[in-house]
Design an enzyme around this catalytic site. Sequence first.
Site, mmCIF file in Angstrom:
data_model
loop_
_atom_site.group_PDB
_atom_site.id
_atom_site.type_symbol
_atom_site.label_atom_id
_atom_site.label_comp_id
_atom_site.label_asym_id
_atom_site.label_seq_id
_atom_site.Cartn_x
_atom_site.Cartn_y
_atom_site.Cartn_z
ATOM 1 C CD GLU A 154 -5.780 9.899 -6.501
ATOM 2 O OE1 GLU A 154 -5.489 9.451 -6.028
ATOM 3 O OE2 GLU A 154 -6.233 10.781 -6.965
ATOM 4 C CG ASP A 170 -7.911 6.659 0.741
ATOM 5 O OD1 ASP A 170 -9.610 7.138 0.575
ATOM 6 O OD2 ASP A 170 -7.155 6.210 0.272
#
Length: 401
Positions: A154, A170
Amino acid sequence: MLRTLGHRALTVVSTTLMLLGGSLLATAPPSAAHAAVPDTIPLQITNNSGRGEQVYVYNLGTQLSTGRQGWADANGTFHPWPAGGNPPAPAPDASIPGPAAGQSTTIRMPKFSGRIYFSYGRKLVFRLTTGGLVQPAVQNPADPNRDILFNWSEYTLNDSGLWLNSTQVDMFSAPYSVGVQRADGSTAGAGRLRSGGYTAVLDALRGQPGGWAGLIQTRSDGTVLRALSPLYGVETGALPASVIDDYVNRVWQKYTASTLTVTPFAHQPDVTYHGRVLGDVMNFTDSAGAVVTSFQKPDASSVFGCHRRLDAPNDQVRGPISRTLCAGFHRSTLLTNPHQPDSGAAGFYQDAVTNHYARAIHAQMADGKAYAFAFDDVGNHESLVHDGDPRQARLTLDPFS
């Protein structure tokens, strides 16, 4: 369930905080000193994985100058997503050929709040709804990406510089690390596992009683694909819903008779809140004794997701308190230290009831830092690199060992 872009990721909020994949990246307001950050910077992708499959790379996100969602090609050119449908329609093929084993390739990163996905052997399946992009959600057995080996990083690139992280919020999957080259030629990196760390994390989960081995997903050919986060483990039934109840109960009992002091801002040590439990509710008061927010006794989903009963809005009171509470539950420090957050990691994950997924990941990181849950940045224990004048970013696909 499939989730659309924006459920956790790629949201720009008014106080210049970027919420990416559950990870809160704090950015400074743009300044004249950093106005020279170019519209794109190079990202060197190096394949040290030792795997022979074709690698596919995707650069997806929100264009910060317009707020539009879309993808960037290898040159960093932005392409907005077309309108989606109901049922979801196939998204345009945004894949970029990645480097072969032992090779590197360079693409351009635009001023995005986004994700760099990479997959081995097969292209990822992206679809568009009327609300935006549908991201992979491999906790759903019917997700078309369930049997693909992939992962993502990210980033935010804006006029104040680059924020780039590795994340396991996640899932823990294909190993990689990130880095940035500064204007003076020096570099900074994050997210690199110790030698043997990938296997060690999976072995730790396999050896942990109580359902933790159930987080590991494999393909029919025996390939290990990933370990789901505890949140998805609870949601899918891989982890029992009661997995953290004992610790929560002990915390609630302790602070029925004593006070939990939270100092959420390291730069504002005089801002403190005091928590006491009454029944199933923990009330927090300010220095004047006024109740400023309250939390219902959390369940496992609330703890592991840092949401629901531990929701953290983007404000200056409830959100910062909730972030601190959530980190204390994950790290099992709320019983050992009534002054939160903890400044050091020595006492983290020491209780028998803890986030064993986060414990295993942090233990195998070369520098001990990771984004193993949404607010792992509390106390600066996250795997993040930042520079206000970046010359080049780096993403390294690391060995599966």
